[in-house]
Design an enzyme around this catalytic site. Structure first.
Site, PDB file in Angstrom:
ATOM      1  CE  LYS A  54     -15.010   9.817  -1.330  1.00  0.00           C
ATOM      2  NZ  LYS A  54     -16.142  10.172  -0.284  1.00  0.00           N
ATOM      3  CB  SER A 304     -17.723   4.135  -6.434  1.00  0.00           C
ATOM      4  OG  SER A 304     -16.416   2.840  -5.636  1.00  0.00           O
TER       5      SER A 304
END
Length: 405
Positions: A54, A304
């Site tokens: 992110k 991720s």
């Protein structure tokens, strides 16, 4: 069909982010390859400063703000990773950031977001309820930094694919966790340009398969959601831009059960010595759940993020040991005679088992008065080793029951 994010957008994001976010490593894993039957390459996005990919989209979007927009400040709605990414990069750029978080957000993520310099506003039990305060904050003039439905955010996330396919241009498949779809849509744009023959496959938790439903040609109805360890991809409203990109490229999104997500977290910790959150482990979970789909192919899996609550991680580790037959609670019924407990312990030790805990049930047991229940917590090498110990105890006249966790 016009695509809202192009390769040139991803390239520009990569130039913008150079030196701002980490160029994370990607490496083959011989052990995971042996377990899954695929040739596995892991992309370690959990090594970003705030612990997830992110950082990329948040930084790219913030760096595109005009001076006037920077002066107005930004607002984001997030329970975790996006919040931390926006908070960190906003502070780095001198931009005031307010983050809307539900009151149920993990305390560690709330504290980390505040520590990174953002003002926290907590409201509601869910992200949807937290968003009820968004109009009020936008009235202050703040710019919304959307977690996934924004072209600049998607372009930033696409740099994950740019790096992975630059380092490993011969990948047959890239498997990507999917929540709102920002990461997979960015990677899809990058893969289409850099390696057109490389297939991009998405994966979601079965209880939150909303992108899979949205892309299904038969028009599946919304699926019932439940609790998921993959809270980072537990998204009920997939991004409009992501759906357009994924539909245009014919991307398939698979689903995996919770048990596979837990198994994948445990394997990444044990094999790769790296911490993954539930969403981060989804790509590996897909390979474990559908091995025939990926067998013999060179597969890049995107880890991720690694922002998992330590208490959840400890539970996952213990549950993983139980599933592998390496940690077992058993109840042994035997005659209530002096020396029987010592005999049972000696048998377990002689066969290489490690006796961790013993509870001797005399008064609260339902067995006959001259019998006794002994509850044991035993560490073994694997399920086969456990079976040998059970057989040995039963061969001595003891009754053995394995207690479900």
């Amino acid at each position: 069909m016009s695509i809202p994010v192009t390769w040139s957008d991803v390239e520009a994001a990569a130039r913008r982010l150079a030196g701002v976010v980490d160029r994370t490593p990607s490496a083959p894993s011989r052990t995971l390859s042996g377990i899954t039957g695929a040739e596995v390459v892991v992309k370690f996005e959990n090594l970003q400063f705030t612990g997830s990919f992110k950082d990329r989209g948040a930084a790219n979007r913030l760096m595109l703000l005009s001076p006037e927009e920077r002066a107005r400040g930004v607002v984001a709605v997030s329970a975790g990773n996006h919040a931390q990414g926006v908070a960190y990069h906003a502070a780095r750029l001198g931009v005031s950031a307010t983050i809307l978080m539900p009151v149920t957000a993990p305390l560690a993520k709330v504290a980390n977001t505040a520590r990174l310099g953002a003002r926290i506003v907590q409201h509601g039990a869910t992200l949807a309820e937290a968003m009820e305060r968004l109009p009020e904050l936008q009235e202050e003039g703040r710019i919304l930094i959307h977690p996934y439905d924004d072209p600049a955010v998607i372009a930033g996330q696409g740099t994950v694919g740019l790096e992975l396919l630059t380092d490993h241009p011969d990948l047959d498949v890239v498997v990507v966790p999917v929540g709102g779809g920002g990461l997979i849509s960015g990677i899809t744009v990058a893969a289409h340009h850099l390696a057109p023959s490389c297939q991009v496959v998405g994966v979601q938790a079965a209880g939150y398969a909303y992108m899979a439903a949205a892309l299904n040609a038969a028009g599946m109805p919304p699926l019932p959601s439940g609790h998921s360890i993959a809270d980072g991809i537990a998204v009920k409203s997939p991004g409009v831009i992501a759906r357009k990109i994924l539909s245009n490229h014919g991307i398939e999104v698979l689903t995996v059960p919770e048990a596979r997500l837990e198994e994948a977290i445990g394997l990444l910790l044990e094999v790769e010595k790296t911490v993954s959150e539930g969403a981060g482990a989804a790509s590996l979970a897909a390979l474990l759940d559908k091995p025939d789909r990926f067998a013999g192919r060179k597969v890049g899996i995107v880890l991720s993020g690694g922002n998992i609550d330590p208490r959840v991680l400890s539970s996952v580790i213990l549950r993983s040991l139980v599933r592998q037959g390496r940690l077992t609670r058993m109840r042994v019924e035997t005659d209530d005679l002096p020396g029987n407990l010592a005999r049972i312990a000696a048998t377990i030790g002689r066969l290489g088992g490690n006796l961790i805990e013993v509870t001797h049930q005399r008064l609260l047991s339902a067995v006959p008065v001259r019998r006794v229940d002994i509850d044991l917590l035993v560490e073994t090498l694997d399920a086969e080793h456990l079976a040998r110990i059970c057989i040995a105890l039963e061969g001595q006249g003891d009754a053995v029951d394995l207690i479900e966790p």
